[in-house]
Scaffold this motif. Structure first.
Motif, PDB file in Angstrom:
ATOM      1  N   GLY A   4     -44.792  21.629 -74.716  1.00 42.08           N
ATOM      2  CA  GLY A   4     -43.576  21.244 -74.003  1.00 42.08           C
ATOM      3  C   GLY A   4     -42.628  22.412 -73.802  1.00 42.08           C
ATOM      4  O   GLY A   4     -41.831  22.424 -72.875  1.00 42.08           O
ATOM      5  N   ASP A   5     -42.698  23.433 -74.666  1.00 41.60           N
ATOM      6  CA  ASP A   5     -41.818  24.595 -74.566  1.00 41.60           C
ATOM      7  C   ASP A   5     -42.444  25.735 -73.775  1.00 41.60           C
ATOM      8  O   ASP A   5     -41.791  26.721 -73.509  1.00 41.60           O
ATOM      9  N   ALA A   6     -43.713  25.588 -73.417  1.00 38.68           N
ATOM     10  CA  ALA A   6     -44.414  26.674 -72.744  1.00 38.68           C
ATOM     11  C   ALA A   6     -43.909  26.850 -71.319  1.00 38.68           C
ATOM     12  O   ALA A   6     -43.640  25.872 -70.628  1.00 38.68           O
ATOM     13  N   PRO A   7     -43.774  28.095 -70.856  1.00 35.84           N
ATOM     14  CA  PRO A   7     -43.392  28.320 -69.470  1.00 35.84           C
ATOM     15  C   PRO A   7     -44.453  27.749 -68.542  1.00 35.84           C
ATOM     16  O   PRO A   7     -45.651  27.882 -68.792  1.00 35.84           O
ATOM     17  N   GLN A   8     -44.019  27.140 -67.465  1.00 35.34           N
ATOM     18  CA  GLN A   8     -44.928  26.544 -66.501  1.00 35.34           C
ATOM     19  C   GLN A   8     -45.266  27.584 -65.440  1.00 35.34           C
ATOM     20  O   GLN A   8     -44.396  28.273 -64.938  1.00 35.34           O
ATOM     21  N   ALA A   9     -46.528  27.684 -65.082  1.00 36.74           N
ATOM     22  CA  ALA A   9     -46.970  28.673 -64.114  1.00 36.74           C
ATOM     23  C   ALA A   9     -46.722  28.222 -62.685  1.00 36.74           C
ATOM     24  O   ALA A   9     -46.550  29.024 -61.792  1.00 36.74           O
ATOM     25  N   GLU A  10     -46.718  26.916 -62.422  1.00 34.23           N
ATOM     26  CA  GLU A  10     -46.538  26.444 -61.061  1.00 34.23           C
ATOM     27  C   GLU A  10     -45.508  25.329 -61.031  1.00 34.23           C
ATOM     28  O   GLU A  10     -45.023  24.895 -62.056  1.00 34.23           O
ATOM     29  N   GLY A  11     -45.221  24.856 -59.837  1.00 31.31           N
ATOM     30  CA  GLY A  11     -44.290  23.752 -59.700  1.00 31.31           C
ATOM     31  C   GLY A  11     -42.871  24.228 -59.501  1.00 31.31           C
ATOM     32  O   GLY A  11     -42.603  25.396 -59.250  1.00 31.31           O
ATOM     33  N   SER A  12     -41.959  23.265 -59.594  1.00 29.88           N
ATOM     34  CA  SER A  12     -40.551  23.576 -59.414  1.00 29.88           C
ATOM     35  C   SER A  12     -39.735  22.753 -60.399  1.00 29.88           C
ATOM     36  O   SER A  12     -40.237  21.814 -61.006  1.00 29.88           O
ATOM     37  N   VAL A  13     -38.494  23.132 -60.547  1.00 36.83           N
ATOM     38  CA  VAL A  13     -37.585  22.459 -61.458  1.00 36.83           C
ATOM     39  C   VAL A  13     -36.185  22.538 -60.862  1.00 36.83           C
ATOM     40  O   VAL A  13     -35.908  23.418 -60.034  1.00 36.83           O
ATOM     41  N   ARG A  14     -35.300  21.645 -61.270  1.00 41.72           N
ATOM     42  CA  ARG A  14     -33.919  21.663 -60.802  1.00 41.72           C
ATOM     43  C   ARG A  14     -33.252  22.985 -61.181  1.00 41.72           C
ATOM     44  O   ARG A  14     -33.500  23.520 -62.259  1.00 41.72           O
ATOM     45  N   VAL A  15     -32.409  23.492 -60.303  1.00 43.27           N
ATOM     46  CA  VAL A  15     -31.780  24.778 -60.559  1.00 43.27           C
ATOM     47  C   VAL A  15     -30.846  24.718 -61.770  1.00 43.27           C
ATOM     48  O   VAL A  15     -30.806  25.665 -62.568  1.00 43.27           O
ATOM     49  N   ASP A  16     -30.119  23.601 -61.965  1.00 42.73           N
ATOM     50  CA  ASP A  16     -29.221  23.534 -63.121  1.00 42.73           C
ATOM     51  C   ASP A  16     -30.012  23.492 -64.423  1.00 42.73           C
ATOM     52  O   ASP A  16     -29.621  24.111 -65.413  1.00 42.73           O
ATOM     53  N   VAL A  17     -31.148  22.824 -64.431  1.00 45.70           N
ATOM     54  CA  VAL A  17     -31.992  22.779 -65.623  1.00 45.70           C
ATOM     55  C   VAL A  17     -32.570  24.167 -65.914  1.00 45.70           C
ATOM     56  O   VAL A  17     -32.602  24.610 -67.068  1.00 45.70           O
ATOM     57  N   TRP A  18     -33.002  24.871 -64.865  1.00 48.56           N
ATOM     58  CA  TRP A  18     -33.608  26.191 -65.071  1.00 48.56           C
ATOM     59  C   TRP A  18     -32.565  27.177 -65.600  1.00 48.56           C
ATOM     60  O   TRP A  18     -32.849  27.940 -66.527  1.00 48.56           O
ATOM     61  N   ILE A  19     -31.351  27.157 -65.025  1.00 50.47           N
ATOM     62  CA  ILE A  19     -30.298  28.075 -65.483  1.00 50.47           C
ATOM     63  C   ILE A  19     -29.987  27.847 -66.952  1.00 50.47           C
ATOM     64  O   ILE A  19     -29.823  28.789 -67.722  1.00 50.47           O
ATOM     65  N   TRP A  20     -29.930  26.588 -67.355  1.00 45.17           N
ATOM     66  CA  TRP A  20     -29.678  26.254 -68.763  1.00 45.17           C
ATOM     67  C   TRP A  20     -30.881  26.625 -69.631  1.00 45.17           C
ATOM     68  O   TRP A  20     -30.722  27.158 -70.727  1.00 45.17           O
ATOM     69  N   SER A  21     -32.095  26.379 -69.130  1.00 52.63           N
ATOM     70  CA  SER A  21     -33.313  26.628 -69.916  1.00 52.63           C
ATOM     71  C   SER A  21     -33.496  28.097 -70.261  1.00 52.63           C
ATOM     72  O   SER A  21     -33.989  28.424 -71.339  1.00 52.63           O
ATOM     73  N   VAL A  22     -33.121  28.984 -69.348  1.00 50.80           N
ATOM     74  CA  VAL A  22     -33.303  30.415 -69.601  1.00 50.80           C
ATOM     75  C   VAL A  22     -32.037  31.063 -70.152  1.00 50.80           C
ATOM     76  O   VAL A  22     -31.911  32.275 -70.179  1.00 50.80           O
ATOM     77  N   ALA A  55     -41.065  29.984 -58.625  1.00 48.89           N
ATOM     78  CA  ALA A  55     -41.269  31.390 -58.968  1.00 48.89           C
ATOM     79  C   ALA A  55     -41.080  32.232 -57.710  1.00 48.89           C
ATOM     80  O   ALA A  55     -41.555  31.874 -56.632  1.00 48.89           O
ATOM     81  N   GLY A  56     -40.358  33.335 -57.851  1.00 50.03           N
ATOM     82  CA  GLY A  56     -40.096  34.225 -56.731  1.00 50.03           C
ATOM     83  C   GLY A  56     -38.739  34.020 -56.081  1.00 50.03           C
ATOM     84  O   GLY A  56     -38.294  34.853 -55.303  1.00 50.03           O
ATOM     85  N   LYS A  74     -40.934  32.807 -64.009  1.00 52.58           N
ATOM     86  CA  LYS A  74     -41.624  31.639 -64.573  1.00 52.58           C
ATOM     87  C   LYS A  74     -40.674  30.451 -64.524  1.00 52.58           C
ATOM     88  O   LYS A  74     -39.482  30.598 -64.737  1.00 52.58           O
ATOM     89  N   VAL A  75     -41.235  29.284 -64.267  1.00 48.90           N
ATOM     90  CA  VAL A  75     -40.450  28.056 -64.223  1.00 48.90           C
ATOM     91  C   VAL A  75     -40.569  27.366 -65.572  1.00 48.90           C
ATOM     92  O   VAL A  75     -41.669  27.153 -66.063  1.00 48.90           O
ATOM     93  N   VAL A  76     -39.430  27.061 -66.187  1.00 49.55           N
ATOM     94  CA  VAL A  76     -39.419  26.335 -67.460  1.00 49.55           C
ATOM     95  C   VAL A  76     -38.610  25.067 -67.283  1.00 49.55           C
ATOM     96  O   VAL A  76     -37.614  25.046 -66.573  1.00 49.55           O
TER      97      VAL A  76
END
Length: 133
Positions: A4-22, A55-56, A74-76
């Motif tokens: 569950g904590d591993a970085p995801q190689a593909e897909g997408s995630v909400r920008v607010d979640v990603w900013i908080w996650s990293v 990613a990108g 990476k998307v988390v």
């Protein structure tokens, strides 16, 4: 590392979640508030909290008086530790200004009222502004 904590190689995630996650913001609420206030841009466009990042993508964030420019590598989807978070983006941010150059706000004692003309001129002189004629 837990799956569950591993970085995801593909897909997408909400920008607010990603900013908080990293760990660019302390809380997800701060990340969402920054998006709503227009302080987050994805690919040069204002981002709403639910906008997807992949990613990108280039994410620009204005937070705590500093501009952050990062490229998603990476998307988390869940918050990760600092070493893993550092691997999830490439930081292209300008260096923060030195503390001496940071804006200094003049402090007045409580209850002293409005500054007089003399006080105002002294504050302008200390701030390095030219006197008004």
């Amino acid at each position: 590392m837990v799956s569950g904590d591993a970085p995801q190689a593909e897909g997408s995630v909400r920008v607010d979640v990603w900013i908080w996650s990293v760990r660019l913001t302390k809380t997800r609420a701060q990340a969402a508030a920054a998006c709503r206030a227009g302080h987050v841009r994805v690919g040069g466009e204002r981002a709403k909290p639910a906008q997807a990042v992949r990613a990108g993508d280039e994410v620009r964030l204005r937070h705590a008086g500093r501009d952050r420019v990062v490229v998603v590598s990476k998307v988390v989807k869940k918050r990760v530790g600092p070493p893993v978070a550092a691997e999830c983006f490439v930081d292209n941010s300008p260096p923060p200004p030195p503390r001496e150059i940071a804006i200094q706000v003049p402090v007045r004692d409580r209850g002293t009222g409005r500054p007089t003309k003399r006080d105002r001129r002294e504050m302008e002189r200390l701030q390095g502004r030219p006197p008004e004629s």
